[in-house]
Motif scaffolding. Structure first.
Motif, PDB file in Angstrom:
ATOM      1  N   ALA A   1      20.568  22.103 -15.718  1.00 14.66           N
ATOM      2  CA  ALA A   1      21.377  23.077 -14.961  1.00 14.66           C
ATOM      3  C   ALA A   1      20.492  24.161 -14.348  1.00 14.66           C
ATOM      4  N   ARG A   2      19.461  24.589 -15.079  1.00 14.46           N
ATOM      5  CA  ARG A   2      18.558  25.624 -14.543  1.00 14.46           C
ATOM      6  C   ARG A   2      17.800  25.104 -13.317  1.00 14.46           C
TER       7      ARG A   2
ATOM      8  N   THR B   1      16.564  15.434 -21.114  1.00 10.06           N
ATOM      9  CA  THR B   1      17.572  15.234 -22.179  1.00 10.06           C
ATOM     10  C   THR B   1      18.266  16.546 -22.544  1.00 10.06           C
ATOM     11  N   ASP B   2      17.983  17.616 -21.803  1.00  8.47           N
ATOM     12  CA  ASP B   2      18.513  18.935 -22.144  1.00  8.47           C
ATOM     13  C   ASP B   2      19.414  19.424 -20.996  1.00  8.47           C
ATOM     14  N   ALA B   3      20.725  19.487 -21.273  1.00 10.58           N
ATOM     15  CA  ALA B   3      21.698  19.825 -20.222  1.00 10.58           C
ATOM     16  C   ALA B   3      21.418  21.197 -19.604  1.00 10.58           C
ATOM     17  N   SER B   4      21.014  22.176 -20.428  1.00  9.98           N
ATOM     18  CA  SER B   4      20.801  23.516 -19.860  1.00  9.98           C
ATOM     19  C   SER B   4      19.540  23.537 -18.996  1.00  9.98           C
TER      20      SER B   4
ATOM     21  N   PHE C   1      18.064  26.584  -9.527  1.00  4.62           N
ATOM     22  CA  PHE C   1      16.836  26.976  -8.817  1.00  4.62           C
ATOM     23  C   PHE C   1      16.793  26.330  -7.428  1.00  4.62           C
ATOM     24  N   LEU C   2      17.078  25.017  -7.387  1.00  5.94           N
ATOM     25  CA  LEU C   2      16.994  24.292  -6.110  1.00  5.94           C
ATOM     26  C   LEU C   2      18.041  24.791  -5.123  1.00  5.94           C
ATOM     27  N   LYS C   3      19.224  25.082  -5.658  1.00  2.93           N
ATOM     28  CA  LYS C   3      20.324  25.539  -4.798  1.00  2.93           C
ATOM     29  C   LYS C   3      19.962  26.866  -4.141  1.00  2.93           C
TER      30      LYS C   3
ATOM     31  N   LYS D   1      20.514   9.734 -15.628  1.00  3.18           N
ATOM     32  CA  LYS D   1      21.846   9.809 -15.025  1.00  3.18           C
ATOM     33  C   LYS D   1      22.322  11.269 -14.933  1.00  3.18           C
ATOM     34  N   HIS D   2      22.075  12.041 -15.966  1.00  3.78           N
ATOM     35  CA  HIS D   2      22.520  13.438 -15.951  1.00  3.78           C
ATOM     36  C   HIS D   2      21.777  14.250 -14.889  1.00  3.78           C
TER      37      HIS D   2
END
Ligand SMILES: NC(=O)c1ccc[n+]([C@@H]2O[C@H](COP(=O)([O-])OP(=O)(O)OC[C@H]3O[C@@H](n4cnc5c(N)ncnc54)[C@H](OP(=O)(O)O)[C@@H]3O)[C@@H](O)[C@H]2O)c1
Length: 311
Positions: A79-80, A73-76, A84-86, A156-157
């Motif tokens: 994103a982290r 539920t936390d957008a940041s 990391f995966l990228k 979904k996010h």
């Protein structure tokens, strides 16, 4: 670090992310995938609980499990994880969306229910156990809202953020841990049921509108009268929305396999340990779909290990 340059060698194995991997079915899925030679990124919102889970798997000899924090539920936080995966892998082969919230408040601490409920549940069949769970739960607006935010929007996010990495895989797949509670038979409003089943016409925007309407009806005490599911209503609506979104996504992304799985009625915290099956059994149904041979079905629902209807 930029441009996908990593100081770690990219493993030749498949790479999976599991959300809510610190306990219950999620932990079992991590164990079973790692046991099948998959490199697993076990995620959990709590670093201590997640770290302890990785340690536990390490003690079983499963060293290909890595921890990364993720609150869906936390957008940041999302994103982290994507960054990391990228950087570390440059792709993702399997995403297991397992994390979820019951959408209700419990009358007792679910974590201790395994001890306290054992005697009460003895001899009860599935319906009696669900009835017991219902008696020990309370539907509140806040819990219903959190249920939709976690189980539908959070999932979904995560998918949206990790989609480019899944597309970078030659065999990308998403397994959404759904529920038989998300089946459309629980919607008593026939029009609503048809709309959620007619995924060729359904859009993500329309799904958002429907979820807003549900919450408004729920807050006004009209959810029942308007034909929304009753008992664990927010959980059922969120899982049904996730099923519909999975089908929309499967059609939009033919290069990926996007499927939903009902793990069974399992003894975990979310059911206050009232289930009939073990987390191992639930986890194996999820892992089985994640490990289906390449090029299999997409946009499907699996129950009891077999493809089944969304209705
Ligand atoms: N058990 C059943 O009978 C059953 C039946 C049908 C479907 N399911 C589905 O199976 C999945 C796993 O459930 P379970 O039975 O294993 O329940 P569980 O033991 O309660 O596990 C739920 C997991 O989700 C995590 N979680 C909750 N909110 C989160 C958030 N915002 N961000 C990240 N993680 C979050 C929890 O983390 P914390 O430990 O930090 O709370 C926990 O790891 C769920 O999708 C559930 O709906 C279960």
């Amino acid at each position: 670090m930029e441009g996908g340059i990593s100081s770690f060698p990219v493993p030749s194995t498949r790479i999976a992310v599991v959300t809510g991997g610190n306990k219950g079915i999620g932990l079992e899925v991590c164990r079973q995938l790692a046991g099948n030679g998959v490199t697993v990124v076990l995620t959990a919102r709590d670093e201590t609980r997640g770290g302890a889970a990785v340690e536990k798997l390490g003690e079983l000899g499963l060293s290909s499990v890595i921890f990364h924090q993720l609150d869906i539920t936390d957008a940041s936080s999302i994103a982290r994880l994507a960054d990391f995966l990228k950087i570390r892998f440059g792709r993702l082969d399997i995403l297991i969306n397992n994390a979820a919230f019951g959408g209700v408040e419990y009358n007792r601490d679910p974590a201790y229910a395994s001890v306290t409920s054992e005697e009460e549940l003895c001899g009860m069949d599935r319906d009696q156990r669900l009835e017991w769970l219902w008696r020990n739960s309370r539907e509140t607006y806040d819990a219903a809202k959190k249920g939709l935010q976690t189980n539908y929007y959070g999932t979904k996010h995560v998918i949206e953020a990790l989609l480019p990495l899944l597309q970078a895989s030659s065999n990308g797949r998403i397994v959404n841990v759904s529920s038989d509670f998300g089946l459309l038979r629980f919607f008593r409003n026939e029009e609503l049921k048809q709309e959620l089943n007619n995924v060729g016409n359904l859009t993500e925007e329309r799904l958002d509108e429907l979820l807003d309407t549900f919450l408004k009806d729920f807050e006004a005490g009209k959810a029942d009268a308007r034909g929304w599911p009753v008992a664990f209503a927010a959980y059922k609506v969120a899982k049904a929305a996730m099923n519909a979104y999975s089908r929309i996504l499967a059609a939009k992304e033919p290069g990926l396999r996007v499927n939903c799985v009902h793990p069974g009625y399992i003894k975990t915290d979310i059911t206050m340990h009232s289930g009939l099956l073990t987390p191992e059994e639930g986890g194996s149904r999820v892992a089985k779909v994640a490990l289906l041979p390449e090029g299999g079905v997409t946009g499907a629902f699996f129950e009891d290990g077999e493809e089944a209807s969304f209705v």
